[in-house]
Design a protein around this motif. Structure first.
Motif, short mmCIF file in Angstrom:
data_model
loop_
_atom_site.label_atom_id
_atom_site.label_comp_id
_atom_site.label_asym_id
_atom_site.label_seq_id
_atom_site.Cartn_x
_atom_site.Cartn_y
_atom_site.Cartn_z
N SER A 174 0.81 -1.21 0.00
CA SER A 174 0.00 0.00 0.00
C SER A 174 0.86 1.27 0.00
N GLY A 175 2.13 1.15 0.30
CA GLY A 175 3.00 2.32 0.33
C GLY A 175 3.11 2.96 1.70
N LYS A 176 2.39 2.43 2.70
CA LYS A 176 2.46 3.00 4.05
C LYS A 176 3.81 2.75 4.70
N LEU A 177 4.44 1.64 4.34
CA LEU A 177 5.72 1.26 4.94
C LEU A 177 6.81 1.40 3.89
N PRO A 178 7.55 2.51 3.89
CA PRO A 178 8.58 2.71 2.87
C PRO A 178 9.68 1.66 2.98
N ALA A 179 10.08 1.13 1.83
CA ALA A 179 11.14 0.13 1.79
C ALA A 179 11.93 0.28 0.50
N THR A 180 13.17 -0.16 0.54
CA THR A 180 14.02 -0.11 -0.64
C THR A 180 13.60 -1.20 -1.63
N PHE A 181 14.13 -1.11 -2.83
CA PHE A 181 13.84 -2.10 -3.87
C PHE A 181 14.22 -3.50 -3.39
N LEU A 182 15.38 -3.63 -2.76
CA LEU A 182 15.85 -4.93 -2.30
C LEU A 182 14.96 -5.48 -1.18
N THR A 183 14.56 -4.62 -0.28
CA THR A 183 13.68 -5.06 0.80
C THR A 183 12.32 -5.48 0.26
N GLN A 184 11.77 -4.70 -0.67
CA GLN A 184 10.51 -5.08 -1.29
C GLN A 184 10.63 -6.43 -1.98
N SER A 185 11.76 -6.66 -2.65
CA SER A 185 11.99 -7.93 -3.33
C SER A 185 12.06 -9.08 -2.34
N MET A 186 12.79 -8.88 -1.25
CA MET A 186 12.94 -9.93 -0.24
C MET A 186 11.59 -10.25 0.40
N LEU A 187 10.85 -9.21 0.80
CA LEU A 187 9.55 -9.43 1.42
C LEU A 187 8.59 -10.11 0.44
N GLY A 188 8.63 -9.69 -0.82
CA GLY A 188 7.79 -10.30 -1.84
C GLY A 188 8.12 -11.77 -2.04
N SER A 189 9.41 -12.10 -2.02
CA SER A 189 9.81 -13.50 -2.22
C SER A 189 9.33 -14.38 -1.07
N TYR A 190 9.31 -13.85 0.14
CA TYR A 190 8.78 -14.63 1.28
C TYR A 190 7.27 -14.80 1.15
#
Length: 185
Positions: A1-17
């Motif tokens: 939703s964009g409420k929790l700012p994260a870097t590209f790598l963090t978004q990728s890691m969280l998405g992979s989990y």
């Protein structure tokens, strides 16, 4: 939703989990390219590059159970700076737009996404509101005898009351030493 700012790598890691928890292990016979993840919303304005990185990281999670993937997701998410911070739009006494963040440690003040001040729960003596104004009374410093009160302006009385209620609930919860015993035996 964009409420929790994260870097590209963090978004990728969280998405992979997320993919590991929902889909299971990567199977090259079943999972082709980014097609199996393209309909899953991971981040606002997600790009094909993000989906490719998620697929790449998903391959590395082979053997993780859904429970382990969710635990790993939470372990990474809780390290984000804004994790657990409930933001509320306000203005300071100079009518400068700020955000007030309520979290486990206290009340934080942000201007242009940077934390400029914070009030920890043990130092807060009183939280109140009157009309659109929200007041925080802070314990005085050791060398000062005056109590400090900070005033913030919110857009409406309803928003000031809502912020007050959230702060009081957080203050009570995170300062609680032990649960009250029921009065009925």
């Amino acid at each position: 939703s964009g409420k929790l700012p994260a870097t590209f790598l963090t978004q990728s890691m969280l998405g992979s989990y997320c993919v590991q928890a929902d889909v299971g292990d990567y199977d090259p016979n079943e999972h082709h390219g980014i097609d199996y993840v393209k309909d899953i919303p991971f981040a606002p304005n997600q790009t094909p590059e993000l989906l490719e990185k998620i697929v790449e990281l998903h391959r590395q999670h082979k053997g993780q159970t859904p429970d382990e993937a969710e635990i790993n997701f939470l372990e990474n998410a809780k390290k984000l700076a804004m994790y657990g911070v409930d933001l509320h739009a306000a203005q300071d006494v100079n009518n400068v737009d700020i955000m007030l963040g309520v979290c486990a440690s206290g009340l934080q003040v942000y201007r242009e996404k940077l934390r400029i001040s914070r009030f920890v729960w043990p130092k807060i003596l009183k939280i109140s509101y009157k009309r659109k104004q929200f007041y925080v009374k802070v314990r005085p410093m050791d060398n000062s005898h005056m109590e400090n009160a900070v005033i913030f302006k919110l857009a409406s009385h309803r928003l000031a009351k809502r912020l007050w209620k959230i702060c009081v609930e957080h203050h009570a919860f995170f300062r609680l030493r032990e649960a009250e015993q029921p009065q009925n035996s």
